[in-house]
Design an enzyme around this catalytic site. Structure first.
Site, PDB file in Angstrom:
ATOM      1  N   ARG A 209      54.287  22.319  21.422  1.00 25.50           N
ATOM      2  CA  ARG A 209      54.728  21.731  22.685  1.00 25.50           C
ATOM      3  C   ARG A 209      55.184  20.296  22.463  1.00 25.50           C
ATOM      4  O   ARG A 209      54.374  19.373  22.404  1.00 25.50           O
ATOM      5  CB  ARG A 209      53.573  21.770  23.703  1.00 25.50           C
ATOM      6  CG  ARG A 209      53.889  21.154  25.071  1.00 25.50           C
ATOM      7  CD  ARG A 209      52.692  21.311  26.007  1.00 25.50           C
ATOM      8  NE  ARG A 209      52.910  20.677  27.291  1.00 25.50           N
ATOM      9  CZ  ARG A 209      52.679  19.382  27.540  1.00 25.50           C
ATOM     10  NH1 ARG A 209      52.227  18.582  26.590  1.00 25.50           N
ATOM     11  NH2 ARG A 209      52.897  18.891  28.749  1.00 25.50           N
TER      12      ARG A 209
ATOM     13  N   SER B 248      52.359  29.470  33.159  1.00 25.26           N
ATOM     14  CA  SER B 248      51.425  28.580  33.870  1.00 25.26           C
ATOM     15  C   SER B 248      51.466  28.908  35.351  1.00 25.26           C
ATOM     16  O   SER B 248      52.545  28.965  35.945  1.00 25.26           O
ATOM     17  CB  SER B 248      51.842  27.115  33.706  1.00 25.26           C
ATOM     18  OG  SER B 248      51.838  26.756  32.356  1.00 25.26           O
TER      19      SER B 248
ATOM     20  N   LYS C 237      49.281  15.251  30.079  1.00 25.46           N
ATOM     21  CA  LYS C 237      50.434  15.679  30.879  1.00 25.46           C
ATOM     22  C   LYS C 237      50.492  14.826  32.128  1.00 25.46           C
ATOM     23  O   LYS C 237      49.490  14.669  32.831  1.00 25.46           O
ATOM     24  CB  LYS C 237      50.287  17.160  31.243  1.00 25.46           C
ATOM     25  CG  LYS C 237      51.461  17.745  32.007  1.00 25.46           C
ATOM     26  CD  LYS C 237      51.259  19.257  32.155  1.00 25.46           C
ATOM     27  CE  LYS C 237      52.067  19.882  33.252  1.00 25.46           C
ATOM     28  NZ  LYS C 237      53.463  20.083  32.943  1.00 25.46           N
TER      29      LYS C 237
END
Ligand code: TZP
Ligand code: MG
Length: 211
Positions: free
Chosen positions: A38, A110, A139
């Site tokens: 990611r 998600s 995040k």
């Protein structure tokens, strides 16, 4: 779906004192069951660097038989022959991703509500990410914190896919979340920022193996 139990997520932006390659190697030695590449947020790499790093991390996973999932980048996932793709609600449409990668690759989505969960099932997801369970440093644009009841709510709605908890997950709160019905823990900082990554990952692995 035991491979979702200790799901490590990491990109170059998450690594402080070690390279991503070192970090992933230590986490693999410690017993992660899955890895997601990611590259997001502040210190993201350019497209070529992203591919080059992904290739190395992909190979490392391949050698150790750890599923390699790419976050929110379908062309990269295809280029790296990843084992799967993970998308959020604002990313590439999950149904389109499933159609593109075919039935054999892993698709993670998600989700934050039962409605999103049911839609992800229809779109062909193999597992659902649920969070943030706790505040996170990894995040910026997170949804509101989830209640521990969310796993039961998903089950009552008839969703039987594995549910992976994310957001502030660590060795202290992991047991509570697993007891609440999560099938696995997705972790960035508690592994990346551990002073002894291998040892800490082993501890996390023992924790999830109790369930
Ligand atoms: N999605 C929801 S929270 C989060 C993502 C990618 C970040 C999780 O990172 P950490 O450091 O394990 O809280
Ligand atoms: Mg996203």
């Amino acid at each position: 779906m035991d491979f979702l139990k200790l799901y490590f997520i990491m990109g170059s932006q998450d690594c402080l004192n070690r390279t991503p390659e070192e970090t992933l190697a230590l986490a693999i030695e410690g017993g992660i069951t899955c890895y997601q590449y990611r590259e997001k947020g502040i210190s993201t790499l350019g497209e070529i660097e992203k591919y080059e790093l992904g290739k190395k991390l992909r190979e490392l996973c391949g050698t150790h038989k750890i599923p390699f999932i790419v976050n929110d980048d379908l062309p990269l996932a295809i280029a790296l022959d990843a084992d799967g793709v993970h998308v959020g609600q604002d990313d590439e449409n999950a149904k389109y991703v499933r159609e593109t990668i075919g039935p054999k690759k892993i698709l993670g989505v998600s989700t934050h509500t039962v409605e999103e969960g049911l839609q992800a099932v229809l779109n062909g997801a193999d597992y659902l990410g649920i969070g943030p369970m706790y505040p996170t440093i990894s995040k910026a644009d997170t949804e509101k914190q989830q209640s521990l009841d969310i796993f039961t709510e998903f089950r009552h709605a008839g969703i039987s896919l594995p549910l992976v908890a994310i957001g502030g997950m660590n060795s202290t709160n992991g047991e509570t979340v697993m007891k609440s019905g999560a099938n696995g823990l997705a972790i960035i900082s508690d592994i990346c920022r551990a002073s002894h990554i291998q040892e800490h990952t082993k501890l996390l692995r023992r924790l999830v193996d109790e369930f």
